[in-house]
Design an enzyme around this catalytic site. Structure first.
Site, PDB file in Angstrom:
ATOM      1  N   LYS A  11       0.815  -1.218   0.000  1.00 48.75           N
ATOM      2  CA  LYS A  11       0.000   0.000   0.000  1.00 48.75           C
ATOM      3  C   LYS A  11       0.856   1.280   0.000  1.00 48.75           C
ATOM      4  O   LYS A  11       2.068   1.237   0.254  1.00 48.75           O
ATOM      5  CB  LYS A  11      -0.935  -0.027   1.210  1.00 48.75           C
ATOM      6  CG  LYS A  11      -1.968  -1.168   1.144  1.00 48.75           C
ATOM      7  CD  LYS A  11      -3.002  -1.031   2.251  1.00 48.75           C
ATOM      8  CE  LYS A  11      -4.042  -2.135   2.192  1.00 48.75           C
ATOM      9  NZ  LYS A  11      -5.109  -1.957   3.188  1.00 48.75           N
ATOM     10  N   TYR A  51     -12.651  -1.718  -3.802  1.00 48.01           N
ATOM     11  CA  TYR A  51     -13.128  -1.906  -2.428  1.00 48.01           C
ATOM     12  C   TYR A  51     -14.650  -1.782  -2.328  1.00 48.01           C
ATOM     13  O   TYR A  51     -15.178  -1.497  -1.248  1.00 48.01           O
ATOM     14  CB  TYR A  51     -12.454  -0.890  -1.505  1.00 48.01           C
ATOM     15  CG  TYR A  51     -11.049  -1.290  -1.086  1.00 48.01           C
ATOM     16  CD1 TYR A  51     -10.819  -2.427  -0.309  1.00 48.01           C
ATOM     17  CD2 TYR A  51      -9.938  -0.535  -1.457  1.00 48.01           C
ATOM     18  CE1 TYR A  51      -9.545  -2.794   0.087  1.00 48.01           C
ATOM     19  CE2 TYR A  51      -8.649  -0.894  -1.059  1.00 48.01           C
ATOM     20  CZ  TYR A  51      -8.468  -2.038  -0.284  1.00 48.01           C
ATOM     21  OH  TYR A  51      -7.201  -2.411   0.118  1.00 48.01           O
ATOM     22  N   ASN A 114      -2.026   0.275   6.650  1.00 48.62           N
ATOM     23  CA  ASN A 114      -1.617  -1.024   7.203  1.00 48.62           C
ATOM     24  C   ASN A 114      -0.695  -1.810   6.271  1.00 48.62           C
ATOM     25  O   ASN A 114      -0.638  -3.037   6.322  1.00 48.62           O
ATOM     26  CB  ASN A 114      -2.828  -1.842   7.663  1.00 48.62           C
ATOM     27  CG  ASN A 114      -3.711  -2.306   6.538  1.00 48.62           C
ATOM     28  OD1 ASN A 114      -3.570  -1.861   5.400  1.00 48.62           O
ATOM     29  ND2 ASN A 114      -4.629  -3.204   6.837  1.00 48.62           N
ATOM     30  N   HIS A 117      -2.154  -5.482   1.600  1.00 47.00           N
ATOM     31  CA  HIS A 117      -3.454  -6.142   1.473  1.00 47.00           C
ATOM     32  C   HIS A 117      -3.218  -7.606   1.127  1.00 47.00           C
ATOM     33  O   HIS A 117      -2.298  -7.925   0.384  1.00 47.00           O
ATOM     34  CB  HIS A 117      -4.266  -5.477   0.351  1.00 47.00           C
ATOM     35  CG  HIS A 117      -5.482  -6.252  -0.059  1.00 47.00           C
ATOM     36  ND1 HIS A 117      -6.663  -6.174   0.623  1.00 47.00           N
ATOM     37  CD2 HIS A 117      -5.683  -7.146  -1.069  1.00 47.00           C
ATOM     38  CE1 HIS A 117      -7.555  -6.976   0.041  1.00 47.00           C
ATOM     39  NE2 HIS A 117      -6.989  -7.565  -0.987  1.00 47.00           N
ATOM     40  N   GLU A 128      -9.800 -10.205  -7.476  1.00 50.92           N
ATOM     41  CA  GLU A 128      -8.865  -9.087  -7.269  1.00 50.92           C
ATOM     42  C   GLU A 128      -7.685  -9.163  -8.247  1.00 50.92           C
ATOM     43  O   GLU A 128      -7.244  -8.142  -8.780  1.00 50.92           O
ATOM     44  CB  GLU A 128      -8.387  -9.088  -5.820  1.00 50.92           C
ATOM     45  CG  GLU A 128      -9.498  -8.728  -4.856  1.00 50.92           C
ATOM     46  CD  GLU A 128      -9.151  -8.941  -3.387  1.00 50.92           C
ATOM     47  OE1 GLU A 128     -10.019  -8.683  -2.540  1.00 50.92           O
ATOM     48  OE2 GLU A 128      -8.009  -9.360  -3.082  1.00 50.92           O
TER      49      GLU A 128
END
Ligand code: CMP
Length: 139
Positions: A11, A51, A114, A117, A128
């Site tokens: 990310k 998302y 975070n 993913h 995805e």
């Protein structure tokens, strides 16, 4: 039968902080092989679509803004029990709850930032991966 592939994104926070190389190295050292890899930056529409399953959640807006804030690495990874083993490697969604030694424990700051993913099911891994890669881009 469990699929052997999962999908990941390193990310914007991890890329910005210079952790992408170290994280990719950990992934490979853990036995995953890279079947597709891309360095890119999501548009707002793309992030909202990726998302979309979370669109009713209160954190959706912040999540989308964060995910478009900088470039990411997207990858398809292969290993036996890929989805489960990758989630073990990266640790809990909230880095404060991630076990010591996991990628989120070492490289993440907050539940939004975070670091990484990982798909939560074989079905989502396939969806995805197809979001980011055409068949020609997957080994
Ligand atoms: P990720 O695995 O990419 O999937 C959805 C993301 O939403 C998640 O990581 C977090 O970065 C973010 N998020 C923010 N708040 C929450 C929350 N309360 N529960 C789950 N995910 C959250």
């Amino acid at each position: 039968m469990a699929s052997n592939r999962t999908f990941t994104m390193i990310k914007p926070d991890a890329v910005e902080n210079g952790y992408a190389g170290a994280i990719l190295n950990e992934i490979i050292e853990a036995g995953f092989s890279v079947k597709a890899l891309k360095f890119t930056q999501l548009s707002r529409v793309q992030a909202q679509s990726f998302y979309g399953v979370h669109k009713e959640r209160p954190f959706f807006g912040d999540l989308v803004e964060f995910m478009i804030s900088g470039p990411i690495y997207a990858a398809i990874l292969e290993k036996d029990q890929a989805v489960a083993d990758f989630r073990t490697l990266i640790g809990a969604t909230n880095p404060k709850e991630a076990k010591e030694g996991t990628i989120r424990n070492k490289y993440a700051q907050s539940i939004d930032a975070n670091a990484i993913h990982g798909s939560d099911s074989d079905e989502n891994a396939a969806v995805e991966g197809s979001f980011f890669f055409s068949q020609l881009e997957i080994i």
